[in-house]
Write a protein that holds these residues in place. Structure first.
Motif: not given
Length: 110
Positions: A38-67
């Motif tokens: 989909s164009g996501i180059e890197e993905m990390e997920i972190y957690r504190t208690q039950n809250r998740l935090f995701m970091i995505m590094v994408t190509r410049d042409d990445f599009d959430f709708s296309r994904k």
């Protein structure tokens, strides 16, 4: 490259949280392939208690709708998402059917 940060909650149950983490230590290869395609180059997920935090590094042409369209047409990704939803809980501000919420950057130290 672009960086996107997203948030989501898990159901506040230690057993379910442990299972969720175990699934992410053994993410299905088809799901990983779909993420990369989909164009996501890197993905990390972190957690504190039950809250998740995701970091995505994408190509410049990445599009959430296309994904989202790619995900809808991939049965294995749909199976994974259905399984993950049994552990996840939408944030209070989420629209119906919305899971991960895109966060707005408010500070950067350069």
């Amino acid at each position: 490259m672009k960086k996107h940060c997203l948030a989501l909650d898990l159901k506040d149950d230690p057993k379910l949280i442990a299972e969720y983490e175990l699934h992410h230590q053994n993410t299905w290869p088809e799901v990983q392939a779909s993420i990369l395609e989909s164009g996501i180059e890197e993905m990390e997920i972190y957690r504190t208690q039950n809250r998740l935090f995701m970091i995505m590094v994408t190509r410049d042409d990445f599009d959430f709708s296309r994904k989202a369209e790619m995900d809808k047409s991939n049965p294995k990704v749909q199976e994974w998402e259905h399984l993950m939803w049994s552990y996840q809980k939408a944030l209070p501000l989420a629209k119906p059917g919305e899971k991960w919420i895109l966060m707005e950057q408010i500070f950067k130290l350069s």
